[in-house]
Design a protein around this motif. Structure first.
Motif, PDB file in Angstrom:
ATOM      1  N   ASN A 138       0.818  -1.221   0.000  1.00  0.00           N
ATOM      2  CA  ASN A 138       0.000   0.000   0.000  1.00  0.00           C
ATOM      3  C   ASN A 138       0.845   1.262   0.000  1.00  0.00           C
ATOM      4  N   GLU A 139       1.628   1.451   1.045  1.00  0.00           N
ATOM      5  CA  GLU A 139       2.371   2.699   1.197  1.00  0.00           C
ATOM      6  C   GLU A 139       3.384   2.901   0.068  1.00  0.00           C
ATOM      7  N   PHE A 140       4.099   1.847  -0.299  1.00  0.00           N
ATOM      8  CA  PHE A 140       5.165   2.000  -1.282  1.00  0.00           C
ATOM      9  C   PHE A 140       4.616   2.465  -2.622  1.00  0.00           C
ATOM     10  N   ASP A 141       3.480   1.933  -3.041  1.00  0.00           N
ATOM     11  CA  ASP A 141       2.923   2.282  -4.349  1.00  0.00           C
ATOM     12  C   ASP A 141       2.367   3.704  -4.384  1.00  0.00           C
ATOM     13  N   LYS A 142       2.139   4.297  -3.231  1.00  0.00           N
ATOM     14  CA  LYS A 142       1.600   5.659  -3.173  1.00  0.00           C
ATOM     15  C   LYS A 142       2.681   6.734  -3.203  1.00  0.00           C
TER      16      LYS A 142
END
Length: 339
Positions: A294-298
């Motif tokens: 989640n966080e990395f792709d954002k």
């Protein structure tokens, strides 16, 4: 012609998990703090002593020497039993407490978060720069498709990596091009940004161990702040860059975010794989999977994840998996340095 001497940046930092940078001090139960109903009251020793002294004088008269000697040997529960510290004192805003932490301690001491002279927590620039330095070292090796030569390490554990650092950043501290990267301390944060966290140091030696329990003061997750970063451009000017041996190094500072994303994606995947193999607590595994999926792709182009402070592990302070590319050399390192 105008020469640009400085490039000023602002690092906007969001804390994703509790952040602890130790002051080196331990706060002791019943002397530095007392726990009540899910709160930990951190004592202001001077103010408390003045209050207790005034109350003790009423009970014992004006013999200050005797009173002082008596108080010096008393713990906080002793003061309560004597009636010199009262239940009504445990309230918000009472100056006998420096601040109040939310949480329930499990141990007899709390590792203190580093603070400024006014008792306000902050992130030291040196902690962030150290993490950035390791990230850059990893990124430079990876970008150039090289691996560190572990045969070049020094015998001393304290200075083992010095030859590798010199090959990356400069032959001595005066010629180290990361001198041009100046990372300021973060802003002083309000006391309510602190929280007590119970931590279990996950056992690595054998399955079935309980691990080590610790209590830490931490800057709580969700805290956001801005930290100034300055790049001194003077040494990268044509008249100086050759003299310092900094040719071609400025580009790495322009690629901080890109290198950071590559470095920390590798770190996250390795950590998740390790924790799964060790059957780590489910909540810990879910945290890493959430970061990866989640966080990395954002992340925007100028954003990256970074482990900073206490508890980030041996691999975050070293070149991590790059050290294990040559298994024979790495085995010798483990043996020679008794890792």
């Amino acid at each position: 012609m105008t020469t640009k001497l400085h490039t000023k940046l602002n690092a906007e930092i969001t804390v994703l998990s509790p952040l602890h940078v130790s002051s080196g001090q331990k706060l002791l139960r019943d002397f530095d703090w007392v726990a009540r109903n899910g709160r930990v009251y951190i004592i202001n020793q001077t103010t408390l002593f003045d209050l207790v002294l005034s109350r003790a004088e009423k009970d014992h008269g004006a013999d200050l020497t005797t009173i002082t000697d008596t108080l010096m040997g008393m713990s906080l529960p002793d003061l309560e039993r004597a009636g010199w510290l009262e239940k009504s004192d445990f309230r918000d805003g009472n100056p006998i407490f420096r601040y109040v932490l939310h949480g329930t301690p499990h141990m007899g001491e709390i590792s203190e978060q580093i603070k400024d002279v006014y008792g306000r927590p902050y992130l030291p620039g040196s902690s962030l720069k150290g993490a950035l330095r390791t990230m850059l070292a990893y990124g430079i090796y990876a970008a150039q498709k090289q691996t560190p030569d572990l045969q070049a390490l020094k015998p001393s554990r304290s200075w083992a990596a010095q030859p590798l650092e010199k090959s990356l950043f400069g032959r001595d501290p005066n010629h180290d091009w990361l001198r041009a990267l100046r990372v300021s301390d973060g802003p002083a944060l309000p006391p309510d940004s602190l929280r007590l966290e119970g931590v279990n140091v996950f056992p690595t030696a054998r399955q079935g161990q309980a691990g080590l329990n610790l209590d830490l003061e931490t800057i709580r997750e969700g805290t956001t702040f801005t930290l100034p970063i300055t790049i001194d451009e003077y040494g990268f000017q044509p008249d100086h860059v050759r003299q310092l041996g900094w040719e071609g190094q400025r580009r790495w500072l322009d690629r901080l975010a890109k290198l950071g994303r590559a470095y920390n994606r590798s770190r996250l995947l390795n950590e998740a794989e390790y924790l799964q193999a060790k059957n780590a607590p489910r909540s810990t595994q879910l945290f890493y999977h959430r970061l990866i999926n989640n966080e990395f792709d954002k992340l925007a182009e100028d954003e990256f994840l970074l482990q900073v402070g206490w508890g980030t592990g041996w691999s975050s302070k070293t070149l991590a998996d790059l050290l294990q590319k040559n298994q024979l050399q790495f085995a010798r390192v483990v043996t020679d340095y008794k890792l």
